[in-house]
Design an enzyme around this catalytic site. Structure first.
Site, PDB file in Angstrom:
ATOM      1  N   ASP A 169      -8.457  -9.896  11.430  1.00  0.00           N
ATOM      2  CA  ASP A 169      -8.874  -9.306  10.145  1.00  0.00           C
ATOM      3  C   ASP A 169      -8.021  -9.759   8.972  1.00  0.00           C
ATOM      4  OD1 ASP A 169      -6.846  -7.861  11.548  1.00  0.00           O
ATOM      5  OD2 ASP A 169      -6.986  -6.276  10.041  1.00  0.00           O
TER       6      ASP A 169
ATOM      7  N   ASP B 278       3.130  26.779 -24.872  1.00  0.00           N
ATOM      8  CA  ASP B 278       4.117  26.311 -23.896  1.00  0.00           C
ATOM      9  C   ASP B 278       5.484  26.921 -24.220  1.00  0.00           C
ATOM     10  OD1 ASP B 278       5.447  24.887 -21.948  1.00  0.00           O
ATOM     11  OD2 ASP B 278       5.485  22.998 -23.058  1.00  0.00           O
TER      12      ASP B 278
ATOM     13  N   LYS C 276       0.847  -1.199   0.000  1.00  0.00           N
ATOM     14  CA  LYS C 276       0.000   0.000   0.000  1.00  0.00           C
ATOM     15  C   LYS C 276       0.882   1.249   0.000  1.00  0.00           C
ATOM     16  CE  LYS C 276      -0.711  -0.043   5.035  1.00  0.00           C
ATOM     17  NZ  LYS C 276      -1.659  -0.201   6.117  1.00  0.00           N
TER      18      LYS C 276
HETATM   19  C1  SPV Z   1       5.452  19.294 -19.799  1.00  0.00           C
HETATM   20  O1  SPV Z   1       4.557  18.511 -19.473  1.00  0.00           O
HETATM   21  O2  SPV Z   1       5.281  20.496 -19.860  1.00  0.00           O
HETATM   22  C2  SPV Z   1       6.797  18.791 -20.092  1.00  0.00           C
HETATM   23  C3  SPV Z   1       6.948  17.464 -20.678  1.00  0.00           C
HETATM   24  O3  SPV Z   1       7.733  19.522 -19.922  1.00  0.00           O
HETATM   25  S1  SPV Z   1       7.002  17.658 -22.388  1.00  0.00           S
HETATM   26  O4  SPV Z   1       5.698  18.151 -22.803  1.00  0.00           O
HETATM   27  O5  SPV Z   1       7.287  16.369 -22.938  1.00  0.00           O
HETATM   28  O6  SPV Z   1       8.037  18.616 -22.719  1.00  0.00           O
HETATM   29 MG    MG Z   2       7.232  21.528 -19.811  1.00  0.00          MG
END
Ligand code: SPV
Ligand code: MG
Length: 434
Positions: free
Chosen positions: A95, A207, A47
């Site tokens: 148990d 991103d 666990k």
């Molecule tokens: C994210 O999840 O932002 C990462 C992983 O950095 S990747 O998208 O593979 O870069």
């Molecule tokens: Mg990232």
């Protein structure tokens, strides 16, 4: 004087309550009680790791009046310790006659037979580990100090630590609460990944570090507010060396367990993009300075710094990746994330095989986004200690939401989608308010 008999009691002793005291009291009435205290690793084998580590649990148990001696029990199985001690009695609540510990019990019975030892099974005290105790404990373990150290404990206790992407409080709660039983073991996620990709996407931004650290930390705090599990922060390349101490201070103060920092420079580009033109790797010596800076700044040695190597992403190959791993590890990295956007884990496994031979070996991290066919058992076999499922919850949510929106447009009413989505009654009760 007649020699007192020996009684063996195997215990986790994480949350002590009157049920345990009852067992120990009965055990003591048969003779001198030796407690086999399950190690963190032994508990993690069936666990989640205990709230308190072995040392803390030992202090509590060895100071109890019914206990003569405490020794470690390194597996869920009793046999090794029983052979060592040859106790006259083993005492355990009744148990364990079914469920996870059934086999363990059978082995205890057959081992005791060898020297005519007896198993005593007092009636299990029901409903003691009540929700209120658990809630209280959740409050304790979610204090920043406890949460920070939890990831390191998980890594040293489990064969693999399973982290899932979380982009808001609700996904945090899924990770916190979801448990399944598989092969008689309780399985759950061990923590959250605050992904730059999904945090940015949730905010409708690319991103590329458009979402700054203040905003990322706001999201992170929202998740930490309602959970107790560790959180791993995706810091892109960590930003400017001179700014890093402030980021680390904020993360640690909030209770983050680890930062993952990638060795790229220039305008941030997500590593899974096919076209990586323009993306460049930092000089390893310069990147090592960032690692050192974090090690110097952190308050707790348990706050982990994990270096992410982008050599495979940028087509630089194994030699470059290994050279960097040595440098980063020497600089103080507590772990290495070897990233890849291949369809199979072949290149990361070849890296692991070589790096395992190094004197500077540190735990390895995998992000199986493109090579998602890989099973955890193969990651374990190849020496990986942490697996990060980096984006699946957002990818699951987006099409489901879009589908609901489409259905309303198509049908000019909500009735058809009603049957496919969570009922209003359930969504109202989803978050407890007590
Ligand atoms: C994210 O999840 O932002 C990462 C992983 O950095 S990747 O998208 O593979 O870069
Ligand atoms: Mg990232």
């Amino acid at each position: 004087m007649k020699k007192r008999k020996t009684v063996y009691v195997g215990l986790s002793a994480d949350i002590m309550h009157e049920g345990h005291i009852n067992i120990l009291k009965i055990a003591n009435s048969y003779g001198d009680v030796i407690v086999g205290l399950l190690t963190d690793q032994a508990i993690a084998s069936y666990k989640n790791i205990p709230y308190l580590d072995y040392k803390k649990r030992k202090v509590v148990i060895e100071n109890m009046k019914y206990v003569k001696k405490v020794i470690p029990q390194k597996t869920l199985d009793y046999v090794e310790n029983l052979k060592l001690i040859r106790p006259d009695y083993v005492v355990h609540g009744d148990d364990w006659k079914s469920g996870v510990q059934k086999k363990t019990r059978e082995r205890v019975v057959s081992t005791l037979k060898k020297w005519s030892g007896k198993l005593i099974e007092p009636k299990y005290t029901k409903n003691i580990s009540s929700t209120s105790i658990k809630n209280k404990i959740t409050e304790i373990i979610s204090t920043p100090e406890n949460r920070v150290s939890r990831l390191k404990r998980l890594i040293s206790s489990k064969n693999i630590v399973r982290i899932l992407e979380s982009h808001n409080s609700l996904t945090g709660l899924i990770i916190e609460n979801l448990k399944i039983i598989k092969n008689n073991k309780k399985i759950e996620f061990d923590g959250m990944w605050s992904s730059s990709l999904t945090d940015s996407a949730t905010k409708g931004k690319p991103d590329n570090s458009s979402v700054d650290f203040s905003s990322r930390i706001t999201s992170l705090n929202e998740m930490l507010d309602v959970t107790s599990k560790p959180l791993v922060f995706d810091a892109d390349n960590g930003g400017q060396l001179e700014h890093l101490p402030f980021l680390i201070r904020s993360l640690e103060r909030a209770g983050t367990s680890a930062i993952i920092m990638e060795d790229k420079i220039g305008l941030k580009k997500n590593s899974l993009f096919k076209n990586q033109t323009g993306a460049k790797q930092d000089k390893p010596e310069i990147f090592a300075k960032k690692i050192k800076k974090i090690c110097k700044t952190r308050q707790s040695k348990d706050f982990m710094v994990i270096a992410r190597i982008e050599s495979f992403i940028l087509g630089k190959g194994l030699k470059d990746a290994l050279k960097r791993a040595e440098i980063y590890s020497k600089a103080g990295a507590d772990g290495i994330l070897i990233h890849s956007k291949e369809k199979t884990p072949k290149e990361i496994f070849s890296f692991a095989k070589e790096f395992k031979k190094s004197r500077n070996y540190v735990p390895l991290v995998s992000v199986p986004s493109t090579y998602s066919k890989v099973y955890e058992r193969d990651l374990i076999k190849n020496g990986f200690k942490l697996v990060i499922y980096a984006n699946q919850l957002l990818r699951a949510a987006y099409p489901a939401m879009e589908n609901a929106a489409k259905s309303i447009l198509n049908k000019s009413r909500a009735f058809e989608i009603d049957k496919k989505i969570i009922p209003i009654k359930e969504i109202i009760n989803l978050i407890k308010n007590d």
